[in-house]
Design a protein around this motif. Structure first.
Motif, PDB file in Angstrom:
ATOM      1  N   ASN A 277      13.036  16.640  -6.865  1.00  0.00           N
ATOM      2  CA  ASN A 277      13.746  15.465  -7.339  1.00  0.00           C
ATOM      3  C   ASN A 277      14.388  14.750  -6.158  1.00  0.00           C
ATOM      4  O   ASN A 277      14.920  15.388  -5.245  1.00  0.00           O
ATOM      5  N   ALA A 278      14.350  13.430  -6.173  1.00  0.00           N
ATOM      6  CA  ALA A 278      14.935  12.650  -5.093  1.00  0.00           C
ATOM      7  C   ALA A 278      15.355  11.286  -5.626  1.00  0.00           C
ATOM      8  O   ALA A 278      14.957  10.865  -6.717  1.00  0.00           O
ATOM      9  N   TYR A 279      16.171  10.610  -4.828  1.00  0.00           N
ATOM     10  CA  TYR A 279      16.614   9.259  -5.161  1.00  0.00           C
ATOM     11  C   TYR A 279      15.617   8.267  -4.553  1.00  0.00           C
ATOM     12  O   TYR A 279      15.413   8.255  -3.342  1.00  0.00           O
ATOM     13  N   VAL A 280      15.022   7.454  -5.405  1.00  0.00           N
ATOM     14  CA  VAL A 280      13.974   6.532  -4.982  1.00  0.00           C
ATOM     15  C   VAL A 280      14.482   5.106  -5.137  1.00  0.00           C
ATOM     16  O   VAL A 280      14.987   4.729  -6.196  1.00  0.00           O
TER      17      VAL A 280
ATOM     18  N   SER B 278      10.261   0.425  -4.129  1.00  0.00           N
ATOM     19  CA  SER B 278      10.209  -0.152  -2.789  1.00  0.00           C
ATOM     20  C   SER B 278       8.835   0.008  -2.158  1.00  0.00           C
ATOM     21  O   SER B 278       8.165   1.021  -2.335  1.00  0.00           O
ATOM     22  N   SER B 279       8.438  -1.014  -1.394  1.00  0.00           N
ATOM     23  CA  SER B 279       7.175  -0.949  -0.659  1.00  0.00           C
ATOM     24  C   SER B 279       7.251  -0.015   0.533  1.00  0.00           C
ATOM     25  O   SER B 279       6.225   0.292   1.137  1.00  0.00           O
ATOM     26  N   TYR B 280       8.444   0.441   0.888  1.00  0.00           N
ATOM     27  CA  TYR B 280       8.637   1.185   2.134  1.00  0.00           C
ATOM     28  C   TYR B 280       8.928   2.670   1.914  1.00  0.00           C
ATOM     29  O   TYR B 280       9.471   3.335   2.794  1.00  0.00           O
ATOM     30  N   LEU B 281       8.560   3.198   0.738  1.00  0.00           N
ATOM     31  CA  LEU B 281       8.720   4.637   0.472  1.00  0.00           C
ATOM     32  C   LEU B 281      10.143   5.113   0.764  1.00  0.00           C
ATOM     33  O   LEU B 281      10.353   6.076   1.480  1.00  0.00           O
ATOM     34  N   ALA B 282      11.114   4.374   0.222  1.00  0.00           N
ATOM     35  CA  ALA B 282      12.519   4.704   0.458  1.00  0.00           C
ATOM     36  C   ALA B 282      12.938   5.836  -0.470  1.00  0.00           C
ATOM     37  O   ALA B 282      13.315   5.625  -1.622  1.00  0.00           O
ATOM     38  N   VAL B 283      12.837   7.061   0.028  1.00  0.00           N
ATOM     39  CA  VAL B 283      13.147   8.274  -0.733  1.00  0.00           C
ATOM     40  C   VAL B 283      14.242   9.040  -0.008  1.00  0.00           C
ATOM     41  O   VAL B 283      14.174   9.227   1.205  1.00  0.00           O
TER      42      VAL B 283
ATOM     43  N   GLN C  38      14.172  10.759  -9.627  1.00  0.00           N
ATOM     44  CA  GLN C  38      12.933  11.149 -10.278  1.00  0.00           C
ATOM     45  C   GLN C  38      12.169  12.152  -9.424  1.00  0.00           C
ATOM     46  O   GLN C  38      12.502  12.370  -8.254  1.00  0.00           O
ATOM     47  N   GLU C  39      11.143  12.728 -10.010  1.00  0.00           N
ATOM     48  CA  GLU C  39      10.360  13.739  -9.310  1.00  0.00           C
ATOM     49  C   GLU C  39       9.311  13.080  -8.419  1.00  0.00           C
ATOM     50  O   GLU C  39       8.632  12.145  -8.833  1.00  0.00           O
ATOM     51  N   VAL C  40       9.195  13.568  -7.183  1.00  0.00           N
ATOM     52  CA  VAL C  40       8.228  13.040  -6.229  1.00  0.00           C
ATOM     53  C   VAL C  40       7.589  14.194  -5.467  1.00  0.00           C
ATOM     54  O   VAL C  40       8.064  15.322  -5.504  1.00  0.00           O
ATOM     55  N   MET C  41       6.515  13.875  -4.754  1.00  0.00           N
ATOM     56  CA  MET C  41       5.858  14.855  -3.887  1.00  0.00           C
ATOM     57  C   MET C  41       5.753  14.290  -2.472  1.00  0.00           C
ATOM     58  O   MET C  41       4.762  14.490  -1.779  1.00  0.00           O
ATOM     59  N   THR C  42       6.757  13.556  -2.047  1.00  0.00           N
ATOM     60  CA  THR C  42       6.786  12.990  -0.701  1.00  0.00           C
ATOM     61  C   THR C  42       8.236  12.841  -0.263  1.00  0.00           C
ATOM     62  O   THR C  42       9.127  12.705  -1.097  1.00  0.00           O
ATOM     63  N   ASP C  43       8.441  12.920   1.056  1.00  0.00           N
ATOM     64  CA  ASP C  43       9.778  12.646   1.582  1.00  0.00           C
ATOM     65  C   ASP C  43       9.882  11.209   2.064  1.00  0.00           C
ATOM     66  O   ASP C  43      10.866  10.809   2.683  1.00  0.00           O
ATOM     67  N   GLY C  44       8.850  10.410   1.790  1.00  0.00           N
ATOM     68  CA  GLY C  44       8.874   9.006   2.158  1.00  0.00           C
ATOM     69  C   GLY C  44       8.418   8.713   3.566  1.00  0.00           C
ATOM     70  O   GLY C  44       8.532   7.579   4.028  1.00  0.00           O
TER      71      GLY C  44
ATOM     72  N   LEU D 289       0.818  -1.212   0.000  1.00  0.00           N
ATOM     73  CA  LEU D 289       0.000   0.000   0.000  1.00  0.00           C
ATOM     74  C   LEU D 289       0.847   1.254   0.000  1.00  0.00           C
ATOM     75  O   LEU D 289       0.559   2.201  -0.733  1.00  0.00           O
ATOM     76  N   ALA D 290       1.906   1.273   0.805  1.00  0.00           N
ATOM     77  CA  ALA D 290       2.734   2.480   0.879  1.00  0.00           C
ATOM     78  C   ALA D 290       3.330   2.815  -0.467  1.00  0.00           C
ATOM     79  O   ALA D 290       3.339   3.966  -0.897  1.00  0.00           O
ATOM     80  N   ALA D 291       3.823   1.789  -1.188  1.00  0.00           N
ATOM     81  CA  ALA D 291       4.406   2.035  -2.499  1.00  0.00           C
ATOM     82  C   ALA D 291       3.351   2.527  -3.474  1.00  0.00           C
ATOM     83  O   ALA D 291       3.621   3.393  -4.305  1.00  0.00           O
TER      84      ALA D 291
END
Length: 281
Positions: free
Chosen positions: A148-151, A84-89, A127-133, A38-40
């Motif tokens: 932009n962040a490393y995912v 990742s299922s764990y929002l690793a950002v 890539q571009e994201v709208m969360t810090d994980g 779900l988190a991913a």
């Protein structure tokens, strides 16, 4: 939109549709996988919702992308990786990872990706994201401005697998073990045999002969645990039986809502782990 609807909107198939002929056992396993994923899926929803392209397209002859109706993925050196299922950002590229190419991922063109020869089970994509994980106290995804962040992307053979290493031998939770498909974790025969003996989860005390081996050291999510007693699910107590080398038990707690009653009921017991030839170890 509910969390289940979020999953369905991202190409997930409802359990009942998948399991019409599989039976209750497979439905239970997939229910657990669905919660883990779900988190991913929430992270993907954020990524897909951003139309901006922050890299120019580039040719990528050796690395391809999976379908756009499921979790973001890519193939590197013949191996498929899922987000990742764990929002690793992360804002910083982890040590040891080096630029290895560019690929079109999740609607974005020419995303840089990075590999680490000492950790082939992971790939990081910029890539571009709208969360810090992270999530808040209610479990809601924390959102940020587009950046932009490393995912982290994880080898499909490892993603979502709960694994314990005990004295150099690997065991996989029967909740996350997949006994069918193109690359099964264990054989159907072995899975069914172990389920017939122990079930997938045991409520109450450990069966006769099982004694505590100690608290497993948590190796971290998305990792391959290594050592005398380690786990990639958490620091839980592990029980073993010298006369039953094919199975270990991991302590757990869970809650259920009694049928026809209000509130929840607390349970305690053990998740069953069976011997596993970890392909990435």
């Amino acid at each position: 939109m509910s969390k289940d609807r979020v999953i369905d909107s991202l190409g997930r198939i409802d359990d009942d549709m998948i399991q019409g002929v599989e039976g209750l056992r497979r439905k239970k396993r997939l229910a657990k996988k669905k919660r883990v994923a779900l988190a991913a899926c929430l992270c993907l929803l954020v990524v897909f919702a951003i139309p901006a392209v922050f890299f120019q397209p580039a040719e990528s002859p050796n690395d391809t992308i999976a379908p756009s109706d499921g979790p973001s993925s890519l193939v590197v050196n013949g191996n498929k990786y899922l987000i990742s299922s764990y929002l690793a950002v992360s804002d910083e590229l982890p040590d040891g990872f080096v630029h290895a190419g560019e690929a079109d991922i999740g609607g974005f063109k020419g995303c840089l990706y990075f590999i680490n020869p000492d950790m082939p089970e992971w790939v990081y994509v910029y890539q571009e994201v709208m969360t810090d994980g992270t999530v808040d106290a209610t479990g809601t995804l924390n959102r940020t401005d587009p950046h932009n962040a490393y995912v982290r992307y994880v080898d499909i053979r490892l993603r979502g697998k709960d694994i314990v290493c005990y004295n150099g031998e690997y065991y996989i939770s029967m909740w996350s073990a997949e006994p069918s498909g193109d690359s099964p974790d264990v054989s159907n025969e072995y899975f069914d045999t172990m389920e017939g003996i122990y079930g997938i989860r045991i409520e109450g005390d450990a069966p006769d002969g099982f004694v505590s081996a100690g608290i497993a050291e948590f190796s971290g999510h998305d990792t391959i645990p290594r050592g005398a007693l380690t786990s990639n699910e958490g620091a839980y107590e592990v029980y073993v039986n010298p006369n039953e080398p094919d199975v270990i038990l991991v302590s757990t707690q869970w809650h259920t809502a009694p049928v026809g009653e209000n509130g929840e009921k607390d349970h305690s017991g053990f998740n069953v782990y069976i011997r596993y030839n970890c392909p990435l170890a």
